[in-house]
Scaffold this motif. Structure first.
Motif, PDB file in Angstrom:
ATOM      1  N   SER A  39       0.901  -1.126  -0.126  1.00 40.29           N
ATOM      2  CA  SER A  39      -0.118  -0.061  -0.143  1.00 40.29           C
ATOM      3  C   SER A  39       0.858   1.351   0.141  1.00 40.29           C
ATOM      4  CB  SER A  39      -0.916   0.016   1.232  1.00 40.29           C
ATOM      5  OG  SER A  39      -0.013   0.105   2.406  1.00 40.29           O
ATOM      6  N   THR A  40       0.387   2.273  -0.189  1.00 43.16           N
ATOM      7  CA  THR A  40       1.092   3.565  -0.158  1.00 43.16           C
ATOM      8  C   THR A  40       0.434   4.549   0.823  1.00 43.16           C
ATOM      9  OG1 THR A  40      -0.541   4.503  -2.057  1.00 43.16           O
ATOM     10  CG2 THR A  40       2.019   3.455  -2.393  1.00 43.16           C
ATOM     11  N   VAL A  41       1.262   5.293   1.210  1.00 45.91           N
ATOM     12  CA  VAL A  41       0.850   6.422   2.377  1.00 45.91           C
ATOM     13  C   VAL A  41       1.616   7.810   2.006  1.00 45.91           C
ATOM     14  CG1 VAL A  41       1.159   7.214   4.770  1.00 45.91           C
ATOM     15  CG2 VAL A  41       0.979   4.672   4.315  1.00 45.91           C
ATOM     16  N   ALA A  42       0.675   8.799   1.678  1.00 42.43           N
ATOM     17  CA  ALA A  42       1.619  10.011   1.463  1.00 42.43           C
ATOM     18  C   ALA A  42       2.627  10.602   2.425  1.00 42.43           C
ATOM     19  CB  ALA A  42       0.092  11.086   1.260  1.00 42.43           C
ATOM     20  N   LEU A  43       3.543  10.663   2.215  1.00 38.58           N
ATOM     21  CA  LEU A  43       4.439  11.561   2.871  1.00 38.58           C
ATOM     22  C   LEU A  43       4.981  12.944   2.794  1.00 38.58           C
ATOM     23  CD1 LEU A  43       6.674  10.169   5.479  1.00 38.58           C
ATOM     24  CD2 LEU A  43       8.273   9.508   3.439  1.00 38.58           C
ATOM     25  N   TYR A  44       5.070  13.220   1.535  1.00 44.11           N
ATOM     26  CA  TYR A  44       5.405  14.668   0.887  1.00 44.11           C
ATOM     27  C   TYR A  44       4.408  14.995   0.014  1.00 44.11           C
ATOM     28  CZ  TYR A  44      10.018  14.136   3.148  1.00 44.11           C
ATOM     29  OH  TYR A  44      11.213  13.866   4.126  1.00 44.11           O
ATOM     30  N   LYS A  45       4.154  16.707   0.202  1.00 42.82           N
ATOM     31  CA  LYS A  45       3.354  17.058  -0.612  1.00 42.82           C
ATOM     32  C   LYS A  45       4.258  18.443  -1.358  1.00 42.82           C
ATOM     33  CE  LYS A  45      -1.222  16.429   1.225  1.00 42.82           C
ATOM     34  NZ  LYS A  45      -2.523  17.312   1.767  1.00 42.82           N
ATOM     35  N   PHE A  46       4.150  18.707  -2.553  1.00 42.24           N
ATOM     36  CA  PHE A  46       4.828  19.544  -3.352  1.00 42.24           C
ATOM     37  C   PHE A  46       3.613  20.519  -3.709  1.00 42.24           C
ATOM     38  CE2 PHE A  46       8.401  16.993  -2.515  1.00 42.24           C
ATOM     39  CZ  PHE A  46       9.411  17.670  -2.668  1.00 42.24           C
ATOM     40  N   HIS A  47       3.679  21.750  -3.736  1.00 42.14           N
ATOM     41  CA  HIS A  47       2.415  22.472  -4.379  1.00 42.14           C
ATOM     42  C   HIS A  47       2.815  23.471  -4.914  1.00 42.14           C
ATOM     43  CE1 HIS A  47      -1.394  23.675  -5.443  1.00 42.14           C
ATOM     44  NE2 HIS A  47      -1.324  24.816  -4.911  1.00 42.14           N
ATOM     45  N   HIS A  48       2.685  23.861  -6.424  1.00 43.79           N
ATOM     46  CA  HIS A  48       3.474  25.009  -7.065  1.00 43.79           C
ATOM     47  C   HIS A  48       2.084  25.728  -7.757  1.00 43.79           C
ATOM     48  CE1 HIS A  48       6.328  27.580  -8.602  1.00 43.79           C
ATOM     49  NE2 HIS A  48       5.499  27.748  -9.577  1.00 43.79           N
ATOM     50  N   PRO A  49       1.516  26.640  -7.243  1.00 41.37           N
ATOM     51  CA  PRO A  49       0.111  27.298  -7.433  1.00 41.37           C
ATOM     52  C   PRO A  49       0.070  27.925  -8.945  1.00 41.37           C
ATOM     53  CG  PRO A  49       0.937  28.585  -5.870  1.00 41.37           C
ATOM     54  CD  PRO A  49       2.120  27.402  -5.727  1.00 41.37           C
ATOM     55  N   ASN A  50       1.372  28.384  -9.158  1.00 41.66           N
ATOM     56  CA  ASN A  50       1.567  29.415 -10.320  1.00 41.66           C
ATOM     57  C   ASN A  50       1.874  28.620 -11.730  1.00 41.66           C
ATOM     58  OD1 ASN A  50       1.156  31.348  -8.392  1.00 41.66           O
ATOM     59  ND2 ASN A  50       3.340  31.966  -8.459  1.00 41.66           N
ATOM     60  N   THR A  51       0.789  27.743 -12.206  1.00 41.70           N
ATOM     61  CA  THR A  51       0.885  26.954 -13.339  1.00 41.70           C
ATOM     62  C   THR A  51       1.546  27.657 -14.643  1.00 41.70           C
ATOM     63  OG1 THR A  51      -0.529  25.466 -12.630  1.00 41.70           O
ATOM     64  CG2 THR A  51      -0.005  25.505 -14.792  1.00 41.70           C
ATOM     65  N   GLY A  52       2.605  27.362 -15.127  1.00 43.33           N
ATOM     66  CA  GLY A  52       3.115  28.049 -16.417  1.00 43.33           C
ATOM     67  C   GLY A  52       3.975  29.293 -15.981  1.00 43.33           C
ATOM     68  N   LEU A  53       4.049  29.445 -14.903  1.00 48.43           N
ATOM     69  CA  LEU A  53       4.783  30.717 -14.770  1.00 48.43           C
ATOM     70  C   LEU A  53       6.355  30.111 -14.130  1.00 48.43           C
ATOM     71  CD1 LEU A  53       2.662  33.214 -12.924  1.00 48.43           C
ATOM     72  CD2 LEU A  53       3.290  33.009 -15.261  1.00 48.43           C
ATOM     73  N   THR A  54       7.457  30.761 -14.559  1.00 44.61           N
ATOM     74  CA  THR A  54       8.857  30.315 -14.161  1.00 44.61           C
ATOM     75  C   THR A  54       9.114  30.880 -12.904  1.00 44.61           C
ATOM     76  OG1 THR A  54       9.786  32.404 -15.123  1.00 44.61           O
ATOM     77  CG2 THR A  54       9.514  30.546 -16.529  1.00 44.61           C
ATOM     78  N   THR A  55       8.257  31.772 -12.196  1.00 40.43           N
ATOM     79  CA  THR A  55       8.641  32.121 -11.031  1.00 40.43           C
ATOM     80  C   THR A  55       7.558  31.594  -9.928  1.00 40.43           C
ATOM     81  OG1 THR A  55       7.445  34.150 -11.101  1.00 40.43           O
ATOM     82  CG2 THR A  55       9.862  34.120 -11.415  1.00 40.43           C
ATOM     83  N   GLY A  56       7.516  32.026  -8.556  1.00 37.64           N
ATOM     84  CA  GLY A  56       6.598  31.412  -7.688  1.00 37.64           C
ATOM     85  C   GLY A  56       7.211  30.616  -6.619  1.00 37.64           C
ATOM     86  N   VAL A  57       6.388  30.150  -5.655  1.00 38.31           N
ATOM     87  CA  VAL A  57       7.032  29.431  -4.356  1.00 38.31           C
ATOM     88  C   VAL A  57       6.221  28.077  -4.645  1.00 38.31           C
ATOM     89  CG1 VAL A  57       7.104  29.324  -1.973  1.00 38.31           C
ATOM     90  CG2 VAL A  57       7.286  31.419  -3.078  1.00 38.31           C
TER      91      VAL A  57
END
Length: 182
Positions: A39-57
């Motif tokens: 089975s799998t268990v979520a360990l990390y989440k990476f989230h980048h809200p600025n789709t298509g932009l080269t900058t952001g967090v």
């Protein structure tokens, strides 16, 4: 690598509009001692809200396995597709420092954790990656391995103390390889 290693699978977002820097890292857990059933268990989440932009967090969260609460593991503040700063808590590290070649012709990329140095290098097949220690006394000992076919990162038990650094540097190398930059 041994059976006590952490097996982590990178899973891209199923949202077709999500940025490629949005993904989950799932821990693969054996259901029994015979290895049958996983089975799998979520360990990390990476989230980048600025789709298509080269900058952001890109925010990075890690599940606290004791409390089952998502906690901030850091973030990546991108100034372009290939540069920026990574924050591991209050520690600020440039992406360049997490991908540092020893010399211009080097085929490996180094990073430091405390006073120890590690390096990622491409495997012989040109698609997988291996991370080894570059310290006296343990030089060349493998601490992690990326398998491109299964999108799986195996991390040795001895590297669990700096797991965030291993996962983030693997992610960064995969991001750069997307642009054919090693």
């Amino acid at each position: 690598m041994s059976t006590t290693d952490l097996a982590l699978r990178f899973e891209l977002s199923s949202n077709p509009n999500a940025d490629a820097r949005t993904l989950q890292v799932l821990q693969i857990v054996d259901q029994n001692s015979a290895g049958a059933g996983q089975s799998t268990v979520a360990l990390y989440k990476f989230h980048h809200p600025n789709t298509g932009l080269t900058t952001g967090v890109t925010s990075i969260q890690r599940i606290n396995t004791d409390t089952q609460v998502w906690e901030n593991a850091g973030n990546i503040d991108w100034s372009s597709n290939t540069s920026g700063v990574v924050y591991f808590g209050v520690e600020r590290v440039s992406i360049r420092e997490l991908r540092k070649p020893k010399k211009p012709s080097s085929k490996s990329r180094r990073f430091r954790v405390n006073n120890s140095e590690y390096k990622w290098k491409l495997a012989e097949n040109g698609t997988d990656m291996i991370c080894v220690s570059d310290n006296l006394g343990s030089r060349g000992k493998q601490i992690a391995a990326w398998t491109q076919d299964t999108l799986t990162l195996r991390v040795a038990e001895r590297a669990e103390g700096f797991l965030d650094r291993v996962v983030v540097t693997c992610f960064l190398h995969l991001w750069f390889r997307r642009y054919s930059i090693w």
